[in-house]
Design a protein around this motif. Structure first.
Motif, PDB file in Angstrom:
ATOM      1  N   LEU A 124      -9.649  -7.627   5.920  1.00  0.00           N
ATOM      2  CA  LEU A 124      -8.576  -8.394   5.263  1.00  0.00           C
ATOM      3  C   LEU A 124      -7.804  -9.202   6.304  1.00  0.00           C
ATOM      4  O   LEU A 124      -7.579  -8.725   7.422  1.00  0.00           O
ATOM      5  CB  LEU A 124      -7.612  -7.453   4.540  1.00  0.00           C
ATOM      6  N   PRO A 125      -7.364 -10.418   5.965  1.00  0.00           N
ATOM      7  CA  PRO A 125      -6.586 -11.225   6.916  1.00  0.00           C
ATOM      8  C   PRO A 125      -5.391 -10.456   7.489  1.00  0.00           C
ATOM      9  O   PRO A 125      -5.143 -10.504   8.696  1.00  0.00           O
ATOM     10  CB  PRO A 125      -6.128 -12.425   6.072  1.00  0.00           C
ATOM     11  N   PHE A 154      -5.982   4.205   8.381  1.00  0.00           N
ATOM     12  CA  PHE A 154      -6.992   4.180   7.315  1.00  0.00           C
ATOM     13  C   PHE A 154      -7.397   2.746   6.986  1.00  0.00           C
ATOM     14  O   PHE A 154      -8.593   2.439   6.861  1.00  0.00           O
ATOM     15  CB  PHE A 154      -6.458   4.875   6.057  1.00  0.00           C
ATOM     16  N   LEU A 155      -6.424   1.863   6.828  1.00  0.00           N
ATOM     17  CA  LEU A 155      -6.719   0.476   6.458  1.00  0.00           C
ATOM     18  C   LEU A 155      -7.536  -0.241   7.530  1.00  0.00           C
ATOM     19  O   LEU A 155      -8.357  -1.109   7.226  1.00  0.00           O
ATOM     20  CB  LEU A 155      -5.420  -0.294   6.189  1.00  0.00           C
ATOM     21  N   LYS A 156      -7.325   0.132   8.786  1.00  0.00           N
ATOM     22  CA  LYS A 156      -8.065  -0.497   9.885  1.00  0.00           C
ATOM     23  C   LYS A 156      -9.514  -0.005   9.960  1.00  0.00           C
ATOM     24  O   LYS A 156     -10.372  -0.688  10.514  1.00  0.00           O
ATOM     25  CB  LYS A 156      -7.355  -0.235  11.218  1.00  0.00           C
ATOM     26  N   TYR A 175       0.851  -1.197   0.000  1.00  0.00           N
ATOM     27  CA  TYR A 175       0.000   0.000   0.000  1.00  0.00           C
ATOM     28  C   TYR A 175       0.877   1.233   0.000  1.00  0.00           C
ATOM     29  O   TYR A 175       1.582   1.516   0.952  1.00  0.00           O
ATOM     30  CB  TYR A 175      -0.914  -0.015   1.226  1.00  0.00           C
ATOM     31  N   ASP A 176       0.802   1.954  -1.113  1.00  0.00           N
ATOM     32  CA  ASP A 176       1.551   3.191  -1.261  1.00  0.00           C
ATOM     33  C   ASP A 176       0.723   4.373  -0.765  1.00  0.00           C
ATOM     34  O   ASP A 176       1.132   5.109   0.125  1.00  0.00           O
ATOM     35  CB  ASP A 176       1.931   3.374  -2.740  1.00  0.00           C
ATOM     36  N   SER A 177      -0.462   4.534  -1.346  1.00  0.00           N
ATOM     37  CA  SER A 177      -1.312   5.672  -1.009  1.00  0.00           C
ATOM     38  C   SER A 177      -2.663   5.490  -1.669  1.00  0.00           C
ATOM     39  O   SER A 177      -2.891   4.512  -2.387  1.00  0.00           O
ATOM     40  CB  SER A 177      -0.668   6.981  -1.489  1.00  0.00           C
ATOM     41  N   VAL A 199       0.439  -6.772   4.677  1.00  0.00           N
ATOM     42  CA  VAL A 199       0.412  -5.500   3.960  1.00  0.00           C
ATOM     43  C   VAL A 199       1.737  -4.786   4.204  1.00  0.00           C
ATOM     44  O   VAL A 199       2.143  -4.596   5.356  1.00  0.00           O
ATOM     45  CB  VAL A 199      -0.747  -4.588   4.423  1.00  0.00           C
ATOM     46  N   ILE A 200       2.420  -4.450   3.116  1.00  0.00           N
ATOM     47  CA  ILE A 200       3.620  -3.612   3.210  1.00  0.00           C
ATOM     48  C   ILE A 200       3.162  -2.158   3.078  1.00  0.00           C
ATOM     49  O   ILE A 200       2.495  -1.802   2.104  1.00  0.00           O
ATOM     50  CB  ILE A 200       4.638  -3.944   2.106  1.00  0.00           C
ATOM     51  N   ILE A 201       3.512  -1.355   4.045  1.00  0.00           N
ATOM     52  CA  ILE A 201       3.197   0.069   4.010  1.00  0.00           C
ATOM     53  C   ILE A 201       4.428   0.800   3.491  1.00  0.00           C
ATOM     54  O   ILE A 201       5.515   0.707   4.069  1.00  0.00           O
ATOM     55  CB  ILE A 201       2.849   0.606   5.414  1.00  0.00           C
TER      56      ILE A 201
END
Length: 331
Positions: A293-294, A283-285, A215-217, A267-269
């Motif tokens: 998502l797992p 944001f993802l949470k 996840y870039d943006s 997920v790689i941030i």
């Protein structure tokens, strides 16, 4: 969105060039003379180069490549846009301190001309840009040499070149070694990087590769890594699978439905100046697209530094860290 990089070199070729980090010195190879021209490919285009004396680098990846080859004395300065983390965090921080910070904005022709640069290192559409009026062709007409990251040559008009990201890194170091007549040093640096990559690959977890989303943006639509940028090789070598490795792209926009369907376990941030990792994780949470998502439910987030994700020697630092993360991951 495109990721940028810029590097600057400056000063005449010395018999002994300061080597990055350890303070050793590297000599010009063989009987090579600074006045001798060499032909080296710029993407797919053969170009004749003389040894640069006032190089300018755009972003950390470019400068790191030069510093890793012991070329600090050839670097006049660097341009670091806001996304790039502080140069004090670089393994070559002491080398950055010896050259000029030319700008904290995007690369442009005026910076190069004002610096009296004879060599510019950047990527295509990440530094060099038709829209901003600074391209290799424009610089050629001004008598300024230029070099593009091989990783960015994928969509360079006229002379494209498609090379897997880690091999593109090795190619850049070898090509720069030829331009500066330090082929031996370049061979040593590349050899060391290859050993480190092989060591991570050897220890990678066996079995089905872990599905990974970078996840870039982006909130309406996510920006991520396709197969043509370093994170793809980082993920693959460490024992994972980039859920978007089927996209023959560099940095690219996708949709949340595709992310949800792939069910990433990690997920790689991608962490950089104006897009901090903490806010992306928050944001993802919360987002209905991603909170189930797992990877998110298990809090499986790995933060990749900006300069570990754009083409440069620090790619291998990122690989080693992510390799350790995957080996310790409980599935």
């Amino acid at each position: 969105m495109s990721h940028t990089r810029s590097i600057a070199l400056g000063s005449a070729l010395a018999a002994a060039l300061l080597l990055s980090g350890c303070g050793a010195e590297v000599e010009a190879d063989g009987d090579a003379k600074a006045s001798e021209k060499v032909t080296v490919k710029r993407c797919g285009e053969p170009v004749s180069y003389k040894v640069p004396e006032r190089a300018v680098a755009y972003e950390g990846g470019s400068a790191d490549k030069l510093f890793s080859l012991g070329l600090t004395k050839h670097v006049h300065g660097y341009v670091m846009p806001p996304a790039n983390p502080p140069v004090s965090e670089s393994p070559w921080a002491s080398e950055y301190a010896k050259v000029k910070m030319l700008s904290d904005d995007l690369l442009n022709k005026e910076i190069v001309v004002e610096a009296k640069s004879d060599f510019v290192v950047a990527g295509w559409n990440s530094g060099f840009s038709d829209q901003r009026g600074i391209t290799p062709k424009i610089l050629d007409k001004l008598g300024v040499q230029s070099f593009m990251h091989t990783e960015s040559c994928f969509n360079y008009p006229g002379y494209p070149q498609k090379v897997t990201p880690f091999n593109a890194l090795y190619s850049d170091l070898e090509r720069l070694g030829k331009i500066f007549h330090v082929e031996k040093k370049a061979g040593q640096v590349v050899g060391d990087l290859k050993k480190r990559v092989a060591a991570v690959k050897e220890k990678a977890p066996k079995g089905d590769p872990v599905p990974v989303f970078l996840y870039d943006s982006g909130t309406d639509q996510p920006f991520t890594a396709g197969s043509q940028v370093p994170p793809n090789d980082i993920i693959k070598t460490a024992g994972g699978k980039n859920i978007f490795d089927g996209l023959d792209e560099r940095w690219t926009q996708v949709n949340w439905e595709a992310v949800t369907k792939a069910e990433p376990e990690v997920v790689i941030i991608f962490d950089y100046g104006d897009q901090p990792a903490k806010k992306k994780i928050e944001f993802l949470k919360k987002s209905p697209h991603t909170k189930e998502l797992p990877a998110v439910k298990k809090n499986n987030f790995f933060v990749l530094d900006y300069n570990e994700g754009i083409s440069g020697p620090r790619n291998i630092d990122g690989l080693e860290k992510f390799g350790k993360y995957l080996r310790e991951l409980k599935r």
